[in-house]
Design a protein around this motif. Structure first.
Motif, PDB file in Angstrom:
ATOM      1  N   ARG A 108       0.936  -1.151  -0.063  1.00 37.89           N
ATOM      2  CA  ARG A 108       0.119   0.117  -0.063  1.00 37.89           C
ATOM      3  C   ARG A 108       1.096   1.160   0.039  1.00 37.89           C
ATOM      4  O   ARG A 108       1.815   1.460   0.869  1.00 37.89           O
ATOM      5  CB  ARG A 108      -0.928   0.183   1.281  1.00 37.89           C
ATOM      6  CG  ARG A 108      -1.911   1.411   1.365  1.00 37.89           C
ATOM      7  CD  ARG A 108      -2.741   1.358   2.263  1.00 37.89           C
ATOM      8  NE  ARG A 108      -3.974   0.432   2.040  1.00 37.89           N
ATOM      9  CZ  ARG A 108      -4.679   0.541   1.192  1.00 37.89           C
ATOM     10  NH1 ARG A 108      -4.741   1.871   0.476  1.00 37.89           N
ATOM     11  NH2 ARG A 108      -5.780  -0.503   0.750  1.00 37.89           N
TER      12      ARG A 108
ATOM     13  N   SER B 106      -3.770   7.238  -1.898  1.00 35.40           N
ATOM     14  CA  SER B 106      -3.222   6.044  -1.297  1.00 35.40           C
ATOM     15  C   SER B 106      -3.961   4.859  -1.808  1.00 35.40           C
ATOM     16  O   SER B 106      -5.097   4.925  -2.263  1.00 35.40           O
ATOM     17  CB  SER B 106      -3.524   6.089   0.453  1.00 35.40           C
ATOM     18  OG  SER B 106      -3.475   4.760   0.944  1.00 35.40           O
TER      19      SER B 106
ATOM     20  N   ILE C 219      -3.502   0.178  -3.234  1.00 35.89           N
ATOM     21  CA  ILE C 219      -2.534  -1.148  -3.355  1.00 35.89           C
ATOM     22  C   ILE C 219      -2.519  -1.570  -4.998  1.00 35.89           C
ATOM     23  O   ILE C 219      -1.541  -2.361  -5.193  1.00 35.89           O
ATOM     24  CB  ILE C 219      -3.066  -2.283  -2.490  1.00 35.89           C
ATOM     25  CG1 ILE C 219      -4.618  -2.455  -3.249  1.00 35.89           C
ATOM     26  CG2 ILE C 219      -3.021  -1.952  -1.005  1.00 35.89           C
ATOM     27  CD1 ILE C 219      -5.107  -3.899  -2.391  1.00 35.89           C
TER      28      ILE C 219
ATOM     29  N   ALA D  58      -0.086   2.780   5.396  1.00 37.41           N
ATOM     30  CA  ALA D  58       0.655   2.584   4.129  1.00 37.41           C
ATOM     31  C   ALA D  58       1.780   1.593   4.528  1.00 37.41           C
ATOM     32  O   ALA D  58       2.427   1.997   5.673  1.00 37.41           O
ATOM     33  CB  ALA D  58       1.190   3.886   3.827  1.00 37.41           C
TER      34      ALA D  58
END
Length: 309
Positions: free
Chosen positions: A130, A145, A147, A203
């Motif tokens: 992430r 943000s 993945i 993250a």
């Protein structure tokens, strides 16, 4: 093929020429920058002046000539916050298109965040997990943000270093009370967005792009740009916090003597440091890694993705 991106930002107009094809990493071939400082050509804070519009058109014409000289097959032009927020921005761009045949796309703040995120993901790869991506421009702060290649969340806040310098500081160096007032404002603005970002998960890798972050990293000890893009560069929050206060106490001449600081950005560096410090603190980031790729590369990568196989 040889592609060109003409980036019309709040501070600079930047032409980036890259050699690229699908499935391969784009390679920079040529770069040309003009310190236009478009945000300073606003009348009443909301309308691009006739002089500003004329200078912008001259920069576009110059960029077009250089792109042709460098053999660019496809030129993509885009504008960010300064033109986006000008009440006559679309009118100015339409006139430039009539004169130059260059169609300039106005990106939303979320578009900026998403395309920058794409560039960072491609640079660091899936193993980074992430990503949290931060970018401080002249007019706005972008936060993204996720993945995947498309972020779960992409946010743009009116916290650009140039905008805040013009709106909050009356002197150079700025009075201490103005710095404190800006600090309160910035932290309140960012804090409203923290929950929207972290609810997707913390993250695994925090990354920064933009000239502001790169200069702050250089001041705190990161390698210079002359050592190439593949050197790992980081910005530690503890180092940044110490420097944020020092930068605000310096005048422009003193700041200009620091390593990596460009003359065109010396006045807005204290405000940029306030934003960077607040963002790292509120998102609980101890260290950011600098990414060589950002918005311009993201636009090229997205364009390559749309080409037939």
């Amino acid at each position: 093929m040889r592609l060109g991106v003409l980036d019309i930002g709040s501070n600079t107009v930047h032409l980036l020429v890259m050699d690229a094809h699908r499935g391969a990493r784009p390679l920079p071939a040529y770069s040309h920058k003009v310190e236009l400082r478009l945000a300073e050509h606003m009348e009443d804070g909301e309308r691009l002046s006739a002089e500003g519009a004329a200078r912008l058109q001259a920069c576009v014409e110059e960029g077009l000539r250089i792109a042709e000289d460098k053999g660019v097959e496809d030129l993509m032009a885009f504008a960010t916050s300064a033109v986006r927020e000008a009440v006559n921005g679309e009118e100015v761009l339409a006139r430039i298109k009539d004169e130059t045949r260059v169609d300039i796309r106005v990106l939303s703040g979320q578009d900026e965040a998403r395309l920058t995120f794409l560039a960072v993901r491609r640079w660091f790869g899936w193993s980074s997990g992430r990503l949290l991506v931060l970018d401080i421009g002249g007019g706005s702060l972008e936060i993204a943000s996720g993945i995947d290649e498309q972020p779960d969340v992409a946010i743009s806040l009116p916290l650009g270093a140039g905008r805040l310098t013009r709106g909050w500081f009356t002197a150079d160096p700025p009075p201490a009370e103005e710095v404190r007032a800006l600090r309160r404002h910035v932290r309140a603005e960012i804090a409203r967005s923290v929950g929207d970002v972290v609810r997707y998960g913390r993250a695994d890798h925090a990354v920064a792009t933009s000239k502001t972050f790169k200069q702050l990293a250089r001041i705190t000890g990161a390698a210079s740009s002359s050592e190439g893009p593949n050197i790992r560069r980081t910005l530690r929050h503890g180092d940044l916090t110490a420097w944020a206060g020092r930068l605000a106490a310096m005048d422009s001449t003193e700041r200009a003597g620091l390593p990596g600081v460009s003359e065109g950005r010396v006045r807005q560096l204290p405000a940029g440091a306030v934003v960077a410090d607040a963002t790292m603190d509120l998102f609980q980031v101890d260290e950011l890694e600098l990414c060589p790729w950002a918005l311009r590369e993201g636009i090229i990568l997205r364009h390559l993705d749309t080409l037939p196989g």
